[in-house]
Design an enzyme around this catalytic site. Structure first.
Site, PDB file in Angstrom:
ATOM      1  N   GLU A 131       0.832  -1.211   0.000  1.00  0.00           N
ATOM      2  CA  GLU A 131       0.000   0.000   0.000  1.00  0.00           C
ATOM      3  C   GLU A 131       0.866   1.261   0.000  1.00  0.00           C
ATOM      4  O   GLU A 131       0.579   2.232  -0.705  1.00  0.00           O
ATOM      5  CB  GLU A 131      -0.939   0.011   1.208  1.00  0.00           C
ATOM      6  CG  GLU A 131      -1.931   1.170   1.119  1.00  0.00           C
ATOM      7  CD  GLU A 131      -2.754   1.378   2.374  1.00  0.00           C
ATOM      8  OE1 GLU A 131      -3.047   2.542   2.696  1.00  0.00           O
ATOM      9  OE2 GLU A 131      -3.121   0.369   3.021  1.00  0.00           O
ATOM     10  N   THR A 170      -3.607   3.120   5.300  1.00  0.00           N
ATOM     11  CA  THR A 170      -4.948   2.968   5.891  1.00  0.00           C
ATOM     12  C   THR A 170      -5.003   1.941   7.024  1.00  0.00           C
ATOM     13  O   THR A 170      -6.004   1.862   7.734  1.00  0.00           O
ATOM     14  CB  THR A 170      -5.969   2.527   4.816  1.00  0.00           C
ATOM     15  OG1 THR A 170      -5.559   1.256   4.285  1.00  0.00           O
ATOM     16  CG2 THR A 170      -6.082   3.555   3.701  1.00  0.00           C
ATOM     17  N   SER A 229      -0.656  -6.074   7.609  1.00  0.00           N
ATOM     18  CA  SER A 229      -0.354  -4.944   8.499  1.00  0.00           C
ATOM     19  C   SER A 229      -1.438  -4.768   9.551  1.00  0.00           C
ATOM     20  O   SER A 229      -1.156  -4.634  10.740  1.00  0.00           O
ATOM     21  CB  SER A 229      -0.215  -3.665   7.669  1.00  0.00           C
ATOM     22  OG  SER A 229      -0.100  -2.538   8.513  1.00  0.00           O
ATOM     23  N   ASN A 230      -2.711  -4.804   9.126  1.00  0.00           N
ATOM     24  CA  ASN A 230      -3.772  -4.524  10.112  1.00  0.00           C
ATOM     25  C   ASN A 230      -3.861  -5.635  11.166  1.00  0.00           C
ATOM     26  O   ASN A 230      -4.190  -5.369  12.320  1.00  0.00           O
ATOM     27  CB  ASN A 230      -5.115  -4.251   9.414  1.00  0.00           C
ATOM     28  CG  ASN A 230      -5.783  -5.490   8.882  1.00  0.00           C
ATOM     29  OD1 ASN A 230      -6.475  -6.188   9.615  1.00  0.00           O
ATOM     30  ND2 ASN A 230      -5.587  -5.779   7.602  1.00  0.00           N
ATOM     31  N   SER A 273      -8.433  -9.214   6.446  1.00  0.00           N
ATOM     32  CA  SER A 273      -8.378 -10.122   5.293  1.00  0.00           C
ATOM     33  C   SER A 273      -8.564 -11.593   5.696  1.00  0.00           C
ATOM     34  O   SER A 273      -8.353 -12.483   4.894  1.00  0.00           O
ATOM     35  CB  SER A 273      -7.070  -9.933   4.517  1.00  0.00           C
ATOM     36  OG  SER A 273      -5.981  -9.759   5.376  1.00  0.00           O
TER      37      SER A 273
END
Length: 316
Positions: A131, A170, A229-230, A273
């Protein structure tokens, strides 16, 4: 033998977000429309189970556009791509579908607008994350400077402190990012920020649910992939919110049962995800070993939906 009692706290919201849902749908619809193989540049979303499932249906995952034959459709992942990628696909006259999450596209548009107004960009993000690479690749070399930490803010060399703007990846930690933004504003008082926080609703909501759940749980498991990442941020948020043992697991088979011996409660969440089927698999693994009571910890309700591109809604 009687099973020991265990309370499972289930974070809500958790798992799939609207951008991930849309990206997976795009690959499935492309396969239905054009048949296999359909090429996908980079993992469509960061989850091995999802990627393997799409691969079985006929998706071929590659890292670069040059690995795709010109006569087959190619899809760009939910994380976004540098501007040069669709330009090259157009030059090669390829059929391509952009599955970039609309909330990432919003950041791209923001960066382009600031650039047109003569501002140099600072991006808060993780070096090398797709991203970040995609967002920085919207503008010419040197027009976007990356900072990852508060320390980076002190070192960053800008062209003109009066003509700056910032955007963020994000999927960052809301709390970490707030500290970096404060440091940017302290060093560059004229810096322009986004109208609304770039960190997406799904990242924020999942982190808030973890903050509510973590103090009540003896341990916490985040279902997600190491390159997500999240998902990694959810582990960090859980530890900071008071849960000493917070771990990332891709599947139920990754649970370290010895580390959980003697505990009375476990919090479970999932990155944006990770599909719900993997969360159910983890709950079933606990049910096999414990007398489980499930309590949902809900901090928000999500009803966001993003449309798929028109090309996929039209007949072949």
């Amino acid at each position: 033998m009687t099973k020991p009692p265990l309370t499972l706290y289930l974070a809500a919201p958790r798992g799939f977000c609207a951008g991930v849902d849309r990206a997976i749908k795009i690959v499935e619809m492309a396969l239905r429309k054009w048949g296999a193989p359909v090429y996908v540049r980079h993992e469509i979303v960061h989850n091995k189970f999802v990627v393997d499932g799409l691969r079985e249906k006929g998706a071929v995952f590659v890292e670069e556009l040059e690995e795709c034959p010109p006569d087959r459709p190619v899809i760009f992942s939910a994380h976004g791509v540098p501007k040069a990628v669709p330009a090259e696909a157009a030059r090669r006259e390829m059929v391509y579908v952009d599955a970039t999450c609309p909330l990432v596209s919003k950041v791209h548009i923001e960066a382009a607008r600031h650039h047109e107004n003569g501002l140099q960009m600072i991006m808060i993000g993780h070096a090398g994350h797709p991203e970040t690479v995609g967002t920085m690749g919207q503008l010419p070399e040197g027009e976007v400077l990356l900072v990852e930490t508060v320390e980076d803010v002190a070192r960053v060399a800008v062209r003109d402190p009066q003509r700056l703007a910032f955007v963020t990846q994000t999927t960052l930690s809301v709390d970490d990012t707030a500290g970096i933004v404060a440091a940017l504003q302290a060093r560059f008082p004229a810096i322009v920020g986004p109208h609304k926080e770039d960190i997406c609703y799904a990242t924020t909501n999942r982190q808030e649910a973890v903050k509510a759940m973590a103090p009540r749980a003896d341990a916490m498991l985040v279902v997600g992939a190491p390159n997500s990442s999240n998902s990694q941020r959810l582990v960090e948020v859980g530890r900071r919110a008071g849960c000493a043992y917070a771990q990332l697991v891709m599947r139920a088979g990754d649970i370290d049962w010895r580390a959980l011996e003697g505990i009375g409660s476990v919090g479970i969440t999932a990155g944006a995800s990770a599909p719900e089927v993997l969360i159910e698999e983890v709950i079933d693994a606990f049910r096999a070993r414990y007398d489980v009571t499930v309590e949902e910890v809900e901090t928000a309700q999500e009803n966001v939906e993003f449309k798929v591109p028109r090309v996929l809604r039209e007949p072949a």
